[in-house]
Design an enzyme around this catalytic site. Sequence first.
Site, PDB file in Angstrom:
ATOM      1  CB  CYS A   1      -0.938  -0.014   1.186  1.00  0.00           C
ATOM      2  SG  CYS A   1      -1.741  -1.608   1.400  1.00  0.00           S
TER       3      CYS A   1
ATOM      4  CG  HIS B   1      -2.047   4.369   4.788  1.00  0.00           C
ATOM      5  ND1 HIS B   1      -1.808   4.283   3.444  1.00  0.00           N
ATOM      6  CD2 HIS B   1      -2.299   3.101   5.197  1.00  0.00           C
ATOM      7  CE1 HIS B   1      -1.899   3.012   3.055  1.00  0.00           C
ATOM      8  NE2 HIS B   1      -2.199   2.280   4.102  1.00  0.00           N
TER       9      HIS B   1
ATOM     10  CD  GLU C   1      -2.675   7.625   8.870  1.00  0.00           C
ATOM     11  OE1 GLU C   1      -3.529   6.797   8.503  1.00  0.00           O
ATOM     12  OE2 GLU C   1      -2.139   8.445   8.095  1.00  0.00           O
TER      13      GLU C   1
ATOM     14  CE  LYS D   1      -5.254   4.510   1.068  1.00  0.00           C
ATOM     15  NZ  LYS D   1      -4.290   5.494   1.632  1.00  0.00           N
TER      16      LYS D   1
ATOM     17  CG  HIS E   1      -6.278   1.065   0.182  1.00  0.00           C
ATOM     18  ND1 HIS E   1      -5.257   1.688  -0.527  1.00  0.00           N
ATOM     19  CD2 HIS E   1      -5.675   0.385   1.191  1.00  0.00           C
ATOM     20  CE1 HIS E   1      -4.099   1.376   0.035  1.00  0.00           C
ATOM     21  NE2 HIS E   1      -4.317   0.594   1.068  1.00  0.00           N
TER      22      HIS E   1
ATOM     23  CG  PHE F   1      -1.325  -5.753   3.763  1.00  0.00           C
ATOM     24  CD1 PHE F   1      -1.830  -5.181   4.906  1.00  0.00           C
ATOM     25  CD2 PHE F   1      -2.177  -6.518   2.981  1.00  0.00           C
ATOM     26  CE1 PHE F   1      -3.153  -5.353   5.256  1.00  0.00           C
ATOM     27  CE2 PHE F   1      -3.500  -6.694   3.321  1.00  0.00           C
ATOM     28  CZ  PHE F   1      -3.990  -6.103   4.457  1.00  0.00           C
TER      29      PHE F   1
END
Lengths: 411, 375
Positions: free
Chosen positions: A164, A304, A315, A334, A339, A398
Site C-alpha cells: 500500500c 494513509h 496512524e 480514501k 484504497h 501490508f
Amino acid sequence: MRDHLGRPLVAVTGMGLVTPLGFGVAESWRALLAGRSGIRRITRFPTEHLKTRIAGQVTLPGEEAMASPERVERMAAMAAAEAVGQAGIGERFPGPLLLGMPPVEVEWPQRLALARAGAGYPAMVEAVAGQRGLFETFLFGGIGERLAERFGTHGVPVSVTTACATGASAIQLGLEAIQRGEAKAALCIGAEGSVAPEPLVRFSLLSALSTRNDEPERASRPFEKTREGFVLSEGAAALVLESLEAAQARGAEVLGLVLGAGERADSFHRTRSNPDGGAIIGAMRAAIADAGLRPGDISYVNAHGTGTPENDKMETLGMRAVFGDAPPPISSNKSMIGHTLSAAGAIEAVASLLTIRDGMLPPTINHEVPDPAIALDVVPNVARAAKVERVLSNSFGFGGQNVCLVLGAAP
Amino acid sequence: MSGAVWITGIGLASSLGEGVEAHRAALRDPVARPVVDAAGFAPFPVHPMPNLAFDAQIPKKGDQRQMEPWQRLGTYAAGLALDHAGARGLVGEMHLLVAAGGGERDVGLDEAICAELAGLPPEQAGPLLNERLANGLRPTLFLAQLSNLLAGNISIVHGVTGSSRTFMGEEAAGAEAVRIAAARLAEGRGEVALVGGAYVAGRWDMLLLHAASGGLWRGDWAPLAERRGGGMVTGSIGAFLVLETERHARGRGAACLARLAAVRSGAARRQGEDSARASAAALAEGLALRPGLAVVSGASGMPEALAEERAFLAGLPEPGAVRFTADLLGHGVEASFPASLALGALALAEGMATQALVTGFGLWRGEALALLEAA
C-alpha cells in the site's frame, strides 16, 4: 536550488489522475473537494458468493476484453499523458520511469480458455505454446516496458512494489534519482487495477474489506467509530519530477516541491504494525527530517487512512507521537476514492499538491460517529479552507513497508 | 559511485546446496554438473529446491507456515548472507532491496476449478468461480504470493528494518535492486544493505508463463552452449548479498569478498540498431576492463539474447573464461543477477581472477553489467 543537505531541490511540473471519481486531475479534485464518494456496487463481474460486492471501479472503454495488467497500463498511460502534457516537457521524456504497480499473473479468463484443452497444468502448458501476447502481457516487466516505449523514458523502467506504500515508493525513487544527479527529470507513476474476483476474495479472507454492501458510498469510513475495513479501488496517478533548476531553466510552471521522503520497515507482523508504532513513527519523522523540517512546519497530513480499525488506530498513535498534543489536521482521500493500493501513494501526493495550491483541505467523508480513541481533526465531511505550505503524506503497507513524503509549495 | 562499496556477505541456496562452500566447489570444477530434476515437470527439466533445514534460519514454525517455498528459500538465503557478513547486529538500520516475481499459486485448486468451469458458459462460470475461490483459497496463501512479502518476511524473521523496497520485472529487477542499493550506499544514505532475490523453478504456474514464449528447453538437460535452438532451464535459487560501504566494513573489521566497482543497467528495445549488444557495449564504456577478466554470465538460454551477449563479449579486450550461471544453477529470473554477482565475488575471493564482469541479459528485456574487483 539546493536543499539543506546540498541536494538539488525537486519540483513537480506535471500531474495526472485517473480515479473512480473521474478521468483527469480537475474532475477528481472537484469531486474530492465536494466530498463525493466514488464507491459503487461492482458491475465488472458477477458478485454472487462474494462477501464484499462494492469497490471503486474505473470503467474503461473496451475493458471487457482486458486483463488486469492491461487496465493498469491503460490507466497509467492516461495519467502519464496528462502529467507529461501539463509539464510540456516534450514527446520523449528526458529521464527514467519509476512505476509503482501491483504484481501481475495469468488470470482466470486465460486459465479457463487454456483449460478447454485439458484442465491440468501440464495440458495447459502445452496449450499455451506460441501465445507470445499472453507472455508479454503477464511478464512483470511488461507494463513498464510498454509505458517506457510510449513515453520515451530513459534507461530501465523501474517497477516497484511496497504494497500500500507503492505509489509513494515510486515518487521516492524518482526524487532520489534527481537528488543523486542521475537524472534531471523522472516520470513517477502509481497504478492499480485489482478490482477482480480473486483479489477481492483474497482481501476478504484477510478480513480487510468493508462489507457495507448496501450503502457503497458510506462504506469507506476512515477514523470513524463504525469503520470495519477498506474498500478496494483502482486508478492511477503520475507526477513529472524535475530538478527545480532544470524546470526553471526551461520556464516550466512549478506546481510544488517534493521536499523529502522517509521510510521504515516493520518487523512485527505481515498485516499488522508493531503496537508501539515504531516503524510508522520512524517513517513520518524520517520524512520530516529528510525535508530539513520540524513537525511544527507541517500544515496538514494526507492520511494513509484506510478505514480498517487497525490502521486508523495506529496512524493516530503515530500522529500523536510525532506532533504531540496539537497535531495538524489530517484527512483521508480514501474515504471517497477507496484504497487504490499501488496507486494510493501517488494519487495522494497529487491531492496533497492540489491541497497546497488551492488552500483547501479535502474532507474525510462518512464521519458520523466520532471514535473517542481518535483524537484528531480529520476534517469531517466538508472541505475546509486553510493556508497550507507543507503536507506530510503517509503510506503504510501490508508487509510492514512504510513510506512518507513531504510536499511543499512552489517557491 | 563516489564512496567504495564492498560485498561483505554472500547467501546462496540452490539446487547445488547451501552456502559458499557448495558453490565455490562448483566454480572450481570446470566440468561441474548441475542437479537436475528431469521428471517432476517433464518435458521441462528444472533445477530443484535443495533440502534445507529451514529451522536454522527461520526458527519459528509459524513463520515457515506463513510462507510458500519461494519466500522460504529467499528468507533462508538472506539469513545466510547476514551470517556470512557477520551482520546480524546491523539489521536495524540495514536497507533491504529485493527483486521478486509472484509467489506460488495453489495449483491443485486452480486445476480443480479449471476442470469444473472450463466447459461452462461465462454466466454460469462467473458466480461459481467466486464460490470456489471463497471456499478454496487459504487465507495465508495471499500473503505468501504477494511480491513484497518476501521482503516483509525477511524483515520479520531477520529484523531488517532500515528500509524495504521490492523491485519487479524479471532479471532487470535483480539488477536494479543491486544498482540502487549500491548507489544509495555510495552517496552516503546508509552504510549497509541486504539485496537479492529468490526464484523457485518447480512451479507449473511459472512454467505456464514461460512456455507461452516458447522459451523453455525440453528434454534432457544440456549446457547452454549445446542447446540447439536455445532454451531456458529454470533454477531454484535464493541469492542475497550484503553490500557495505568500505568505511563501515573497515570500521567493524569485516572482510571484503569483492569490491563492487560498477553496476550499470540499460534497456534496449531489441529491434534494429537498438540492440542488446549495443546497449551492453554502451554500459561497458569507460569500465577499466583488464585482459583475462573472468566473465560470469547471467544468460537465460533464450537464443536471441545469448547471441547478442556473445557478440558483445567478443568485442571486449581479451576476456577470460566465461561461466554461465545457468549452467550451474539454472536460470533464476529475478534471482539471476544477484546469484551471478555472488558467483563472481566467490571466484575473486578464491583467487580465480582479479576482476570479474557480471552480465545480466534479460530473457525479454534489460541489460546489466557489474564490475567486481578483487579485494
